[in-house]
Design a protein around this motif. Structure first.
Motif, PDB file in Angstrom:
ATOM      1  N   VAL A 160      -5.671  14.600  -2.121  1.00  9.11           N
ATOM      2  CA  VAL A 160      -6.548  13.587  -2.712  1.00  9.11           C
ATOM      3  C   VAL A 160      -5.763  12.310  -3.028  1.00  9.11           C
ATOM      4  O   VAL A 160      -6.181  11.215  -2.665  1.00  9.11           O
ATOM      5  CB  VAL A 160      -7.247  14.135  -3.980  1.00  9.11           C
ATOM      6  N   GLU A 161      -4.649  12.469  -3.701  1.00  9.23           N
ATOM      7  CA  GLU A 161      -3.859  11.308  -4.115  1.00  9.23           C
ATOM      8  C   GLU A 161      -2.916  10.823  -3.009  1.00  9.23           C
ATOM      9  O   GLU A 161      -2.294   9.776  -3.144  1.00  9.23           O
ATOM     10  CB  GLU A 161      -3.055  11.625  -5.381  1.00  9.23           C
ATOM     11  N   LYS A 162      -2.786  11.593  -1.937  1.00 11.18           N
ATOM     12  CA  LYS A 162      -1.944  11.237  -0.784  1.00 11.18           C
ATOM     13  C   LYS A 162      -0.481  10.993  -1.198  1.00 11.18           C
ATOM     14  O   LYS A 162       0.203  10.133  -0.661  1.00 11.18           O
ATOM     15  CB  LYS A 162      -2.476   9.999  -0.058  1.00 11.18           C
ATOM     16  N   GLU A 163      -0.027  11.763  -2.163  1.00  9.59           N
ATOM     17  CA  GLU A 163       1.353  11.654  -2.654  1.00  9.59           C
ATOM     18  C   GLU A 163       2.298  12.250  -1.615  1.00  9.59           C
ATOM     19  O   GLU A 163       2.030  13.294  -1.042  1.00  9.59           O
ATOM     20  CB  GLU A 163       1.494  12.385  -3.991  1.00  9.59           C
ATOM     21  N   LYS A 164       3.392  11.577  -1.387  1.00 11.13           N
ATOM     22  CA  LYS A 164       4.414  12.072  -0.465  1.00 11.13           C
ATOM     23  C   LYS A 164       5.567  12.633  -1.298  1.00 11.13           C
ATOM     24  O   LYS A 164       6.056  11.977  -2.203  1.00 11.13           O
ATOM     25  CB  LYS A 164       4.939  10.938   0.411  1.00 11.13           C
ATOM     26  N   PHE A 165       5.966  13.844  -1.008  1.00 15.34           N
ATOM     27  CA  PHE A 165       7.070  14.467  -1.726  1.00 15.34           C
ATOM     28  C   PHE A 165       8.372  14.135  -1.004  1.00 15.34           C
ATOM     29  O   PHE A 165       8.813  14.851  -0.117  1.00 15.34           O
ATOM     30  CB  PHE A 165       6.876  15.983  -1.823  1.00 15.34           C
ATOM     31  N   ARG A 166       8.958  13.006  -1.391  1.00 17.78           N
ATOM     32  CA  ARG A 166      10.241  12.597  -0.814  1.00 17.78           C
ATOM     33  C   ARG A 166      11.011  11.808  -1.856  1.00 17.78           C
ATOM     34  O   ARG A 166      10.447  11.288  -2.813  1.00 17.78           O
ATOM     35  CB  ARG A 166      10.039  11.780   0.445  1.00 17.78           C
ATOM     36  N   ILE A 167      12.305  11.711  -1.653  1.00 18.57           N
ATOM     37  CA  ILE A 167      13.159  10.973  -2.581  1.00 18.57           C
ATOM     38  C   ILE A 167      13.158   9.506  -2.180  1.00 18.57           C
ATOM     39  O   ILE A 167      13.473   9.158  -1.034  1.00 18.57           O
ATOM     40  CB  ILE A 167      14.601  11.539  -2.557  1.00 18.57           C
ATOM     41  N   ALA A 168      12.788   8.660  -3.125  1.00 18.70           N
ATOM     42  CA  ALA A 168      12.756   7.217  -2.857  1.00 18.70           C
ATOM     43  C   ALA A 168      14.170   6.704  -2.576  1.00 18.70           C
ATOM     44  O   ALA A 168      15.134   7.142  -3.197  1.00 18.70           O
ATOM     45  CB  ALA A 168      12.151   6.484  -4.043  1.00 18.70           C
ATOM     46  N   LYS A 169      14.271   5.784  -1.649  1.00 22.60           N
ATOM     47  CA  LYS A 169      15.574   5.253  -1.259  1.00 22.60           C
ATOM     48  C   LYS A 169      16.114   4.220  -2.250  1.00 22.60           C
ATOM     49  O   LYS A 169      17.299   3.949  -2.280  1.00 22.60           O
ATOM     50  CB  LYS A 169      15.488   4.642   0.130  1.00 22.60           C
ATOM     51  N   ASN A 170      15.266   3.650  -3.075  1.00 28.48           N
ATOM     52  CA  ASN A 170      15.678   2.577  -3.962  1.00 28.48           C
ATOM     53  C   ASN A 170      16.024   3.031  -5.380  1.00 28.48           C
ATOM     54  O   ASN A 170      16.076   2.221  -6.296  1.00 28.48           O
ATOM     55  CB  ASN A 170      14.582   1.498  -4.034  1.00 28.48           C
ATOM     56  N   LEU A 171      16.279   4.318  -5.579  1.00 33.21           N
ATOM     57  CA  LEU A 171      16.590   4.818  -6.914  1.00 33.21           C
ATOM     58  C   LEU A 171      17.966   4.320  -7.358  1.00 33.21           C
ATOM     59  O   LEU A 171      18.921   4.339  -6.591  1.00 33.21           O
ATOM     60  CB  LEU A 171      16.571   6.341  -6.933  1.00 33.21           C
TER      61      LEU A 171
END
Length: 172
Positions: free
Chosen positions: A13-24
């Motif tokens: 529903v929320e179309k969330e992607k489970f990945r680590i953001a590159k800009n952390l």
């Protein structure tokens, strides 16, 4: 079942992607978390020393294998699911309902603490409210489930280590 429903909602529903953001910004996160952790260490060590000296580092000293086991189980099977529900899902689903971000963060901490009401312990409610504030602030800044999970695991594992595990529902 509720946890799996939340994961389904995040993915479908929320179309969330489970990945680590590159800009952390791991360096800033580590510095900020270390400062908060040192404050927590001082306060909780003093608290346990004043209220129950026998519990201070009891499990770490007397049952180190149990201590390691609980730290792993807690981090993997309690902290991560809680962060998916109380930060990732909550922020994704409800952020548009609030213009005031401080109120949004405050309510997130309230909801998080109420999620621990089954412990029937006022101190647990207070600690989870304060932790909920810290975690919501971190998530609001970073938008990272990974970073807030790391922070939650560090503080929660410390509470068990210092001798507050019995209060938090862990065997000692």
């Amino acid at each position: 079942m509720g946890f799996f429903y939340i994961v389904f909602m995040l993915l479908k529903v929320e179309k969330e992607k489970f990945r680590i953001a590159k800009n952390l910004n791991f360096r800033l996160f580590i510095k900020q978390t270390l400062v908060k952790f040192l404050v927590i260490v001082c306060i909780t060590t003093l608290f346990v020393w004043l209220t129950n000296k026998e519990a201070l580092f009891m499990v770490l000293i007397n049952k180190p294998k149990l201590w390691l086991f609980i730290l792993f189980i807690y981090s993997a099977f309690s902290v991560y699911p809680q962060e998916l529900v109380y930060r990732t899902f909550y922020f994704k689903r409800y952020h548009n309902l609030f213009k005031n971000k401080n109120l949004f963060i405050f309510l997130n901490a309230v909801v998080f603490s109420l999620g621990h009401i089954f412990f029937k312990n006022t101190l647990v409610i207070v600690l989870t409210f304060l932790g909920g504030l810290l975690f919501a602030i971190t998530y609001n800044k970073t938008k990272s489930t990974l970073l807030v999970t790391i922070e939650h695991a560090i503080y929660g594992c410390w509470l068990f280590t210092v001798g507050m595990g019995d209060m938090l529902g862990f065997p000692e």
